[in-house]
Design an enzyme around this catalytic site. Structure first.
Site, short mmCIF file in Angstrom:
data_model
loop_
_atom_site.label_atom_id
_atom_site.label_comp_id
_atom_site.label_asym_id
_atom_site.label_seq_id
_atom_site.Cartn_x
_atom_site.Cartn_y
_atom_site.Cartn_z
N ASP A 55 38.50 -20.01 32.47
CA ASP A 55 38.17 -19.09 31.69
C ASP A 55 37.06 -18.94 30.88
OD1 ASP A 55 39.39 -20.83 29.86
OD2 ASP A 55 41.23 -19.54 29.80
N ARG A 261 37.89 -12.81 25.83
CA ARG A 261 37.16 -12.74 27.24
C ARG A 261 36.29 -11.70 27.34
NH1 ARG A 261 40.13 -14.73 31.67
NH2 ARG A 261 38.18 -14.40 32.86
N TYR A 269 48.24 -17.36 27.19
CA TYR A 269 49.08 -18.40 27.87
C TYR A 269 50.36 -18.34 27.01
CZ TYR A 269 45.04 -20.44 30.18
OH TYR A 269 43.84 -20.47 31.14
N PRO A 350 45.78 -26.39 31.46
CA PRO A 350 44.49 -25.57 31.01
C PRO A 350 44.36 -25.20 29.44
CG PRO A 350 46.11 -23.85 31.86
CD PRO A 350 46.67 -25.26 31.91
#
Length: 624
Positions: A55, A261, A269, A350
């Site tokens: 990402d 984003r 998450y 991540p």
């Protein structure tokens, strides 16, 4: 040819065959084709990543992409992330912001932000660059066998085709999984396709379940954790005030974090509250069929209470669940001829945004070394530094990830548990690792290509780390130039000559003395320069614009008007100045800084005949 006939296998030859067109694969392919290497890249997917996966890019990765001329599109499309917020549960049970800070304090970063952009878009940026150079990804194509020569003479000759790889076309089944057939498959556009590729080098960039790694029988050290996480990309309908920041939220219901984003999307998450219910007992892997976007969102809502988190326009671009694995490959190559990179080498959580960044760093480190070996400029042994440098980094990454991941499963105060994690402890950990997470502080340790002997001559330019950004003034026209713009990823070593104040006779004489030594037939420039293909010499004087002009530089140091610079503030008084001090270099003694093609400092040497001899000895260790 009938449907039951098998066509004879086609044979071809290539310098480097890359298996896998994820971040590591396309990064390496783009760098190699840009250097004139004969390369092919294949991928089992019939099309690129459309959503999800990694990402975004950390500050050091932005510098790397900029060195290839690829950062502008990233800046244009991505969501810049400047700030981090921390939320904790107050005594009344409500979520409250407890900290607002820079993304990751990195005082020497050129860009003090990260960029959130989908993996698919980043891969497309590389793919577009490759296509402009005549290279395209061969999709729906997989290897089915790999055989390496066992002849010692072949293996030590970098120009021998020692890897024999059989390829077939992969057929996409109805559920979009890939079936690899070790027989010729017929397709309307390419009937009876089968091929044997003879390659000098093979790079496995084919992910965590790498076919290349398994075929090479390379094991992995580490294990799966018992931590299961859900991740979802969505267009938010929320009153959470820091939705456009990187936000960590901690409550008695668990920990989540959000990342802004592109296209107003966010990624969330969140830990799965009932881990055992989403694990397939036969495989030990997270089973998406046992979860759903709504389950992930419900857990997020519990943590974010009292803030609202809904989906606008029903737009959910991607979601998945995963078990955190923390593994490092036991080795990164076999006989220096078949290598692995990216997730094929290392897997981890991540949560600090290291996956794609680590993969791109692997390929950036490896590509120039492959170029040098293939062009006959370097010994094959140079490739061993890829494993020693990047595997050490990966082990540090896993150690970091183990500590970092604990922060997301620890209980939070206020709590009756004396082991509960405090806000100060969380902040301390983020600051402790910030140079590692941003990539700014990555350091390669002493080796054939990292020599810290004369570190003291430029005490703040750490040998093994990348060059610190700094603006200098072009002596010819007075324009300010960022030094990292002088260090493109063009496969050349940059020889940065800090020549003191050439308005001072003694300083100028020392610069001329080094020049004489560089022009001797025994010097590194004459022996290893390959007519300018290997070295790019830049000169920086500590003199002032009023005292030093472009023509005052000895001719060798101004082979082109863009090669001579002053450590001076520009004519507007806004940029430049203080570079010698920032780098810890004496303004009269000077120094020579050798920068590797990947932007990391290989060595520092005195500005003298002795210094030129030391640099020559350095290059004798690995160049031909």
């Amino acid at each position: 040819m009938s449907a039951h006939q098998v066509a004879p296998a086609q044979e071809s030859y290539v310098d480097v065959l890359i298996v896998g067109a994820g971040p590591a694969g396309v990064m390496c392919a783009n760098a190699l084709v840009g250097a004139g290497v004969n390369v092919r890249i294949i991928d089992k997917r019939p099309e690129g990543v459309l959503a999800g996966q990694a990402d975004g890019c950390q500050p050091r990765t932005l510098e790397i992409l900029h060195s290839y001329g690829l950062a502008d599109q990233l800046f244009k499309e991505g969501s810049r992330v400047y700030r981090t917020t921390n939320y904790d549960q107050s005594p009344d049970g409500r979520l409250k912001r407890t900290r607002l800070s820079p993304l990751m304090p990195a005082p020497n970063a050129r860009w003090s932000f990260g960029v959130g952009l989908s993996q698919g878009r980043i891969e497309t940026i590389f793919e577009t660059s490759m296509r402009a150079k005549g290279l395209t990804i061969e999709r729906a194509t997989v290897p089915v066998s790999l055989k390496m020569s066992e002849q010692t003479n072949d293996l030590v000759d970098a120009h021998c085709y020692v890897n024999k790889v059989s390829l077939t076309i992969a057929m996409s089944t109805s559920d979009d999984s890939m079936s690899v057939l070790e027989v010729v498959i017929e397709r309307i556009d390419d009937p009876g396709h089968s091929e044997v590729v003879h390659a000098k080098f093979v790079l496995g960039a084919d992910g965590a379940h790498s076919w290349v790694r398994k075929t090479l029988e390379i094991g992995a050290e580490g294990a799966m954790t018992d931590s299961v996480w859900g991740v979802i990309d969505l267009l938010p309908d929320t009153d959470f005030p820091d939705v456009r920041n990187l936000s960590y939220c901690h409550s008695s219901e668990g920990t989540l974090f959000t990342i802004p984003r592109e296209d107003d999307l966010i990624r969330i998450y969140v830990p799965q509250s009932n881990d055992s219910q989403v694990i397939d007992p036969e495989t030990g892997r997270a089973d998406k069929n046992r979860s759903s976007p709504e389950k992930i969102l419900n857990q997020a809502r519990k943590i974010l209470h009292p803030y609202r988190m809904n989906v606008k326009d029903n737009r959910i671009d991607w979601w998945t669940i995963y078990v955190v694995g923390q593994r490092v490959a036991e080795r990164y190559s076999v006989n220096d001829r078949a290598l692995i990179a990216g997730d094929a080498c290392h897997t981890h959580s991540p949560k600090a945004g290291q996956g794609m960044n680590a993969a791109l760093g692997d390929s950036h480190n490896l590509a120039w070394k492959l170029v040098y070996v293939l062009k006959g400029w370097a010994k094959l042994s140079l490739l061993r530094t890829y494993e020693s440098e990047r595997r050490n980094f990966a082990k540090d990454l896993i150690d970091f990830d183990k500590e970092w991941s604990k922060l997301f499963i620890a209980k939070r105060q206020p709590s009756n548990d004396s082991d509960a994690l405090t806000q100060d402890e969380f902040v301390h950990m983020t600051l402790k690792f910030n140079s590692f997470v941003t990539g700014i502080g990555i350091r390669y340790f002493p080796s054939a290509i990292v020599n810290p002997q004369y570190q003291g001559l430029a005490s703040k330019l750490i040998v093994g780390e990348r060059v610190i950004p700094q603006t200098f003034v072009c002596a010819a026209d007075g324009r300010p130039v960022e030094i990292q713009d002088m260090l493109p990823a063009d496969s050349r070593f940059k020889i940065l000559v800090f020549g003191g104040d050439i308005a001072v006779t003694g300083d100028l004489n020392a610069l001329k003395e080094a020049l004489i030594a560089m022009n001797l037939s025994a010097s590194f420039i004459e022996r290893f320069g390959h007519d300018g293909a290997v070295f790019d010499v830049l000169c920086f004087s500590s003199g002032k614009q009023q005292d030093v002009g472009y023509a005052d530089f000895p001719m060798f140091y101004r082979s082109h008007w863009t090669k001579a610079f002053l450590d001076e503030v520009d004519m507007t008084g806004r940029e430049g100045g203080g570079g010698y001090e920032k780098y810890g270099i004496d303004p009269h003694d000077g120094a020579v800084v050798v920068v590797r093609p990947d932007g990391h400092i290989g060595m520092i040497a005195p500005l003298s005949i002795l210094g030129v001899e030391e640099i020559t000895e350095y290059f004798e260790g690995f160049l031909i």
